[in-house]
Design a protein around this motif. Structure first.
Motif, mmCIF file in Angstrom:
data_model
loop_
_atom_site.group_PDB
_atom_site.id
_atom_site.type_symbol
_atom_site.label_atom_id
_atom_site.label_comp_id
_atom_site.label_asym_id
_atom_site.label_seq_id
_atom_site.Cartn_x
_atom_site.Cartn_y
_atom_site.Cartn_z
ATOM 1 N N TYR A 1 -6.599 -3.044 2.249
ATOM 2 C CA TYR A 1 -5.792 -3.329 1.060
ATOM 3 C C TYR A 1 -5.279 -4.760 1.026
ATOM 4 O O TYR A 1 -5.317 -5.400 -0.050
ATOM 5 C CB TYR A 1 -4.632 -2.337 0.942
ATOM 6 N N ALA B 1 0.837 -1.196 0.000
ATOM 7 C CA ALA B 1 0.000 0.000 0.000
ATOM 8 C C ALA B 1 0.874 1.249 0.000
ATOM 9 O O ALA B 1 0.537 2.255 -0.640
ATOM 10 C CB ALA B 1 -0.922 -0.015 1.215
ATOM 11 N N ILE C 1 -5.280 4.612 0.656
ATOM 12 C CA ILE C 1 -5.370 3.317 -0.033
ATOM 13 C C ILE C 1 -6.219 2.355 0.781
ATOM 14 O O ILE C 1 -7.050 1.622 0.238
ATOM 15 C CB ILE C 1 -3.965 2.736 -0.266
#
Length: 277
Positions: free
Chosen positions: A69, A43, A57
């Motif tokens: 993520y 990420a 993210i």
């Protein structure tokens, strides 16, 4: 009534493009464009590339239906594995014709590879103090073939299994910035190959890559790389382009070295009676 198959990660990303805000649309487009690289990207790396925070993210991944993520990354990895799985063989009477048609198409498309890319790899191999040829699993066989071709006239050439080097990393101490490694990798990409190549790059070794047309994680590490078509007609990907390009590179290396080493090697083989004729 049959139910629709579950949406893939890529489906979820594409479906939301029209409704996402500017930042989420930027992240989604980056994920879609680099889908095959996601299993190898943290990420933090994505956040740095996009100029956003790592938290952005994470929040985006959650907004499109994942726990975070890492969950999205695992889903993409599983979906890519499914697409790269073995195909079911087709009708027996069509197998041979499709195979040769596929091989011809692969080899024909290789004519588009720029000559300067080939020469750059050949010159790097010719000039290096020593050359390692690296591959894992089926790619190790390609490395061994390259060793056979090059070692007949080029000294200090050695093929290694990436898996072996991961268990004996002290061998990496032999390599310096005067050396080069020619890496072979074909989907599915081996974690061992990535790990060893990363370590060699950090030691200043020149990284030369021959890979397929997928998004190999080694693309960012290589000083010079060539991507080859590997479209197979049936159960496995075609390796013919790898063998063909290896033979061509060996010829270019021999030419770059001026032929003296090759002549000397041939004289020694005659002196030792290596061959019957």
């Amino acid at each position: 009534m049959t139910s629709a198959p579950p949406a893939t990660a890529a489906d979820l990303l594409r479906a939301g493009l029209d409704s996402f805000g500017p930042r989420d649309r930027q992240i989604a487009r980056h994920f879609i464009d680099h889908l095959e690289e996601l299993p190898f990207l943290s990420a933090g790396e994505i956040a740095e590339a996009l100029g956003v925070s790592g938290a952005a993210i994470t929040r985006f991944s959650q907004r499109v239906g994942f726990e975070g993520y890492p969950h999205l990354q695992r889903s993409v990895r599983q979906e890519l594995r499914a697409t790269l799985g073995l195909k079911q063989p087709g009708r027996q009477d069509a197998v041979v014709a499709r195979y040769w048609a596929s091989e011809r198409a692969n080899l024909d498309s290789m004519e588009a590879i720029p000559e300067d890319q080939l020469l750059a790899i050949a010159h790097a191999i010719a000039a290096a103090r020593q050359v390692w040829l690296l591959g894992a699993r089926s790619s190790h066989g390609l490395a061994l073939t390259a060793e056979y071709m090059l070692s007949s006239f080029r000294p200090r050439v050695q093929a290694y299994s990436a898996d072996l080097l991961c268990s004996r990393p002290e061998h990496l101490l032999e390599m310096t910035e005067e050396d080069a490694v020619l890496v072979y990798t074909v989907r599915r990409y081996s974690r061992a190959t990535t790990r060893v190549t990363t370590a060699l790059r950090e030691r200043g070794v020149q990284v030369l890559l021959i890979t397929d047309q997928g998004a190999s994680p080694l693309g960012r590490l290589a000083h010079h790389s060539i991507r080859l078509p590997t479209q197979g007609s049936e159960v496995i990907a075609s390796l013919a382009p790898f063998l063909s390009i290896t033979s061509l590179i060996a010829s270019l290396v021999a030419r770059a070295m001026g032929g003296g080493q090759l002549e000397a090697a041939e004289r020694l083989k005659a002196e030792f009676g290596v061959y019957e004729y």
